[in-house]
Design a protein around this motif. Structure first.
Motif, PDB file in Angstrom:
ATOM      1  N   TYR A  33       0.876  -1.355   0.627  1.00 28.81           N
ATOM      2  CA  TYR A  33      -0.065   0.136   0.288  1.00 28.81           C
ATOM      3  C   TYR A  33       0.942   1.302  -0.281  1.00 28.81           C
ATOM      4  CZ  TYR A  33      -2.456  -3.672   2.977  1.00 28.81           C
ATOM      5  OH  TYR A  33      -3.159  -4.136   2.123  1.00 28.81           O
ATOM      6  N   TYR A  35       0.080   5.619   1.409  1.00 26.15           N
ATOM      7  CA  TYR A  35      -0.468   6.226   1.696  1.00 26.15           C
ATOM      8  C   TYR A  35      -0.061   7.498   2.023  1.00 26.15           C
ATOM      9  CZ  TYR A  35      -3.470   2.735   4.337  1.00 26.15           C
ATOM     10  OH  TYR A  35      -4.278   1.309   4.271  1.00 26.15           O
ATOM     11  N   GLN A  37       0.241  11.817   3.511  1.00 20.39           N
ATOM     12  CA  GLN A  37      -0.682  12.194   4.692  1.00 20.39           C
ATOM     13  C   GLN A  37       0.533  13.716   4.861  1.00 20.39           C
ATOM     14  OE1 GLN A  37       1.672  11.125   8.903  1.00 20.39           O
ATOM     15  NE2 GLN A  37      -0.191  12.247  10.133  1.00 20.39           N
ATOM     16  N   LEU A  39       1.082  17.713   5.751  1.00 25.10           N
ATOM     17  CA  LEU A  39       1.087  17.991   6.748  1.00 25.10           C
ATOM     18  C   LEU A  39       0.505  18.442   8.399  1.00 25.10           C
ATOM     19  CD1 LEU A  39       3.706  18.162   8.877  1.00 25.10           C
ATOM     20  CD2 LEU A  39       4.261  21.030   7.786  1.00 25.10           C
ATOM     21  N   GLN A  41      -2.724  17.448   8.674  1.00 24.62           N
ATOM     22  CA  GLN A  41      -4.016  16.405   8.079  1.00 24.62           C
ATOM     23  C   GLN A  41      -3.690  15.258   8.253  1.00 24.62           C
ATOM     24  OE1 GLN A  41      -5.294  17.926   4.358  1.00 24.62           O
ATOM     25  NE2 GLN A  41      -4.558  19.497   4.402  1.00 24.62           N
ATOM     26  N   LYS A  42      -4.778  14.017   7.896  1.00 25.91           N
ATOM     27  CA  LYS A  42      -5.129  12.569   8.219  1.00 25.91           C
ATOM     28  C   LYS A  42      -4.268  12.134   7.260  1.00 25.91           C
ATOM     29  CE  LYS A  42     -10.045  12.242   6.884  1.00 25.91           C
ATOM     30  NZ  LYS A  42     -10.984  11.506   7.407  1.00 25.91           N
ATOM     31  N   VAL A  43      -4.094  10.489   7.349  1.00 18.74           N
ATOM     32  CA  VAL A  43      -3.810   9.714   6.553  1.00 18.74           C
ATOM     33  C   VAL A  43      -4.852   9.104   5.464  1.00 18.74           C
ATOM     34  CG1 VAL A  43      -2.190   7.558   6.404  1.00 18.74           C
ATOM     35  CG2 VAL A  43      -1.754   9.375   8.719  1.00 18.74           C
ATOM     36  N   PHE A  45      -5.027   6.694   2.164  1.00 19.54           N
ATOM     37  CA  PHE A  45      -5.098   5.670   1.229  1.00 19.54           C
ATOM     38  C   PHE A  45      -5.361   6.565  -0.555  1.00 19.54           C
ATOM     39  CE2 PHE A  45      -5.151   1.291   0.059  1.00 19.54           C
ATOM     40  CZ  PHE A  45      -5.887   2.029  -1.914  1.00 19.54           C
ATOM     41  N   GLU A  56      -6.919  -1.514  -5.503  1.00 22.05           N
ATOM     42  CA  GLU A  56      -7.934  -0.733  -5.294  1.00 22.05           C
ATOM     43  C   GLU A  56      -6.869   0.663  -5.414  1.00 22.05           C
ATOM     44  OE1 GLU A  56     -10.067  -1.460  -1.281  1.00 22.05           O
ATOM     45  OE2 GLU A  56     -11.343   0.365  -1.926  1.00 22.05           O
ATOM     46  N   MET A  89       3.763  13.619   3.383  1.00 22.44           N
ATOM     47  CA  MET A  89       4.625  12.942   3.972  1.00 22.44           C
ATOM     48  C   MET A  89       3.826  11.427   3.509  1.00 22.44           C
ATOM     49  SD  MET A  89       7.265  11.768   6.386  1.00 22.44           S
ATOM     50  CE  MET A  89       7.783  10.714   8.100  1.00 22.44           C
ATOM     51  N   PHE A  91       3.715   7.258   3.145  1.00 18.19           N
ATOM     52  CA  PHE A  91       4.373   5.817   3.527  1.00 18.19           C
ATOM     53  C   PHE A  91       3.853   4.338   2.743  1.00 18.19           C
ATOM     54  CE2 PHE A  91       4.704   7.697   8.176  1.00 18.19           C
ATOM     55  CZ  PHE A  91       3.449   8.365   8.446  1.00 18.19           C
ATOM     56  N   ALA A 102      -1.768  -3.764   8.812  1.00 13.46           N
ATOM     57  CA  ALA A 102      -0.944  -3.521   7.686  1.00 13.46           C
ATOM     58  C   ALA A 102       0.141  -2.472   8.382  1.00 13.46           C
ATOM     59  CB  ALA A 102      -1.208  -2.457   7.228  1.00 13.46           C
ATOM     60  N   PHE A 104       3.823   0.167   8.838  1.00 15.28           N
ATOM     61  CA  PHE A 104       4.195   0.892   7.843  1.00 15.28           C
ATOM     62  C   PHE A 104       5.419   0.803   8.131  1.00 15.28           C
ATOM     63  CE2 PHE A 104       0.195   4.151   6.867  1.00 15.28           C
ATOM     64  CZ  PHE A 104      -0.552   2.786   7.677  1.00 15.28           C
ATOM     65  N   GLY A 105       5.956   1.938   7.034  1.00 13.02           N
ATOM     66  CA  GLY A 105       7.701   2.281   6.998  1.00 13.02           C
ATOM     67  C   GLY A 105       7.587   3.242   7.850  1.00 13.02           C
ATOM     68  N   GLN A 106       8.887   3.622   7.491  1.00 17.44           N
ATOM     69  CA  GLN A 106       9.308   4.623   8.343  1.00 17.44           C
ATOM     70  C   GLN A 106       9.095   6.382   7.820  1.00 17.44           C
ATOM     71  OE1 GLN A 106      11.026   3.323   6.864  1.00 17.44           O
ATOM     72  NE2 GLN A 106      12.733   4.527   6.477  1.00 17.44           N
TER      73      GLN A 106
ATOM     74  N   TYR B  37      -3.467   3.164  15.690  1.00 15.17           N
ATOM     75  CA  TYR B  37      -1.824   2.994  15.437  1.00 15.17           C
ATOM     76  C   TYR B  37      -1.385   4.588  15.949  1.00 15.17           C
ATOM     77  CZ  TYR B  37      -2.398  -0.123  11.148  1.00 15.17           C
ATOM     78  OH  TYR B  37      -2.162  -0.969  10.819  1.00 15.17           O
ATOM     79  N   GLN B  44       6.885   7.978  12.205  1.00 10.09           N
ATOM     80  CA  GLN B  44       6.066   6.396  11.392  1.00 10.09           C
ATOM     81  C   GLN B  44       4.666   5.505  12.525  1.00 10.09           C
ATOM     82  OE1 GLN B  44       9.721   3.179  12.579  1.00 10.09           O
ATOM     83  NE2 GLN B  44       8.601   2.038  11.695  1.00 10.09           N
ATOM     84  N   MET B  45       4.267   5.021  11.596  1.00 13.00           N
ATOM     85  CA  MET B  45       2.841   4.331  12.166  1.00 13.00           C
ATOM     86  C   MET B  45       3.073   3.472  12.569  1.00 13.00           C
ATOM     87  SD  MET B  45       0.193   6.908  11.261  1.00 13.00           S
ATOM     88  CE  MET B  45      -1.009   6.058  10.863  1.00 13.00           C
ATOM     89  N   PHE B  91      -3.681   7.820  16.028  1.00 15.46           N
ATOM     90  CA  PHE B  91      -5.240   7.298  14.948  1.00 15.46           C
ATOM     91  C   PHE B  91      -6.084   6.479  14.845  1.00 15.46           C
ATOM     92  CE2 PHE B  91      -4.080  10.755  11.980  1.00 15.46           C
ATOM     93  CZ  PHE B  91      -2.892  10.843  11.955  1.00 15.46           C
ATOM     94  N   PHE B 105      -8.759   6.581   7.789  1.00 19.63           N
ATOM     95  CA  PHE B 105      -8.057   6.847   9.490  1.00 19.63           C
ATOM     96  C   PHE B 105      -8.936   8.505   9.380  1.00 19.63           C
ATOM     97  CE2 PHE B 105      -4.198   5.056   9.930  1.00 19.63           C
ATOM     98  CZ  PHE B 105      -3.662   4.666   8.621  1.00 19.63           C
ATOM     99  N   GLY B 106      -9.183   8.772  10.999  1.00 16.55           N
ATOM    100  CA  GLY B 106      -9.506   9.350  11.830  1.00 16.55           C
ATOM    101  C   GLY B 106      -8.594  10.901  11.556  1.00 16.55           C
TER     102      GLY B 106
END
Lengths: 113, 115
Positions: A33, A35, A37, A39, A41-43, A45, A56, A89, A91, A102, A104-106, B37, B44-45, B91, B105-106
């Motif tokens: 995947y 994603y 983000q 700055l 704001q929310k993450v 997809f 998807e 950012m 991810f 899932a 996640f990477g950094q 999360y 990082q998440m 999150f 996500f929220g």
């Protein structure tokens, strides 16, 4: 412990340039995947990838974006002609199957100037 | 489309105290997964805890537990004995159980731990 790794950690690019963000998912994972983000704001997809094809994608993932698994280990996100609003950012994540969580990477911080 | 709402942009708690972060979601599905999360300053998440909707028992991971109220579509996270290292953005996330893999996500809650 296995982890998702992303390179580079920070990328600065000029508007209009192409950029490739790289990810190495966890080795036995089958779903990948991206994603992003913006700055503060929310993450959000972007896209999921399974069995060498997109399974998807969101409305954000337009023709500017593409993903590829060029070999057995890397998973890349390409942005063809970057815009200022692509600064975010990014991810990468992977999961063993569609029902497991899932990891996640950094993240890669992309700055478009 | 599913939505996830975190109504608390910021929370703070004294070290060693307990704090609860709220999350509500909207879905018409009966089969789904919920997650919390953590995103520390490193960005990082990190997965904190997961709950399957078909399970009535609330998930617990050490000092972290959830209060899952399926009828109310509520999924709060309780952190007991808060530690300085718990300071982060948290999150809440939803994933359908019907094969779609994306997480919704929220907006996140920024948790501050006061020493």
């Amino acid at each position: 412990e296995p982890e998702v790794t992303q390179t580079p950690s920070h990328q600065v690019t000029q508007m209009g340039q192409e950029v490739i963000l790289r990810c190495v998912p966890i080795s036995n994972h089958l779903y990948f995947y991206w994603y992003r983000q913006i700055l503060g704001q929310k993450v959000e997809f972007l896209v999921s990838f399974y069995n060498n094809e997109i399974s998807e994608k969101s409305e954000i993932f337009d023709d500017q974006f593409s993903v590829e698994r060029p070999d057995g280990s890397n998973f890349t996100l390409k942005i063809r002609s970057t815009k200022l609003e692509d600064s975010a950012m990014y991810f990468c994540a992977s999961s063993e199957n569609s029902n497991t969580e899932a990891f996640f990477g950094q993240g890669t911080r992309l700055t478009v100037v | 489309a599913q939505t996830v709402t975190q109504s608390q942009p910021e929370m703070s708690v004294q070290e060693a105290e307990t704090v609860t972060l709220s999350c509500t979601y909207d879905t018409s599905e009966s089969d789904y997964y919920l997650f919390w999360y953590k995103q520390p300053p490193s960005r990082q998440m990190i997965l904190v805890i997961r709950q399957e909707a078909y399970k009535q028992q609330n998930a617990t991971e050490n000092r972290f537990s959830v209060n899952f109220q399926k009828a109310a579509k509520s999924f709060s996270l309780k952190i007991s004995d808060s530690q300085l290292g718990d300071a982060a953005m948290y999150f809440c996330a939803y994933r359908s159980g019907r094969g779609a893999q994306k997480l919704v996500f929220g907006q996140g809650t920024r948790l501050t731990i006061n020493p």
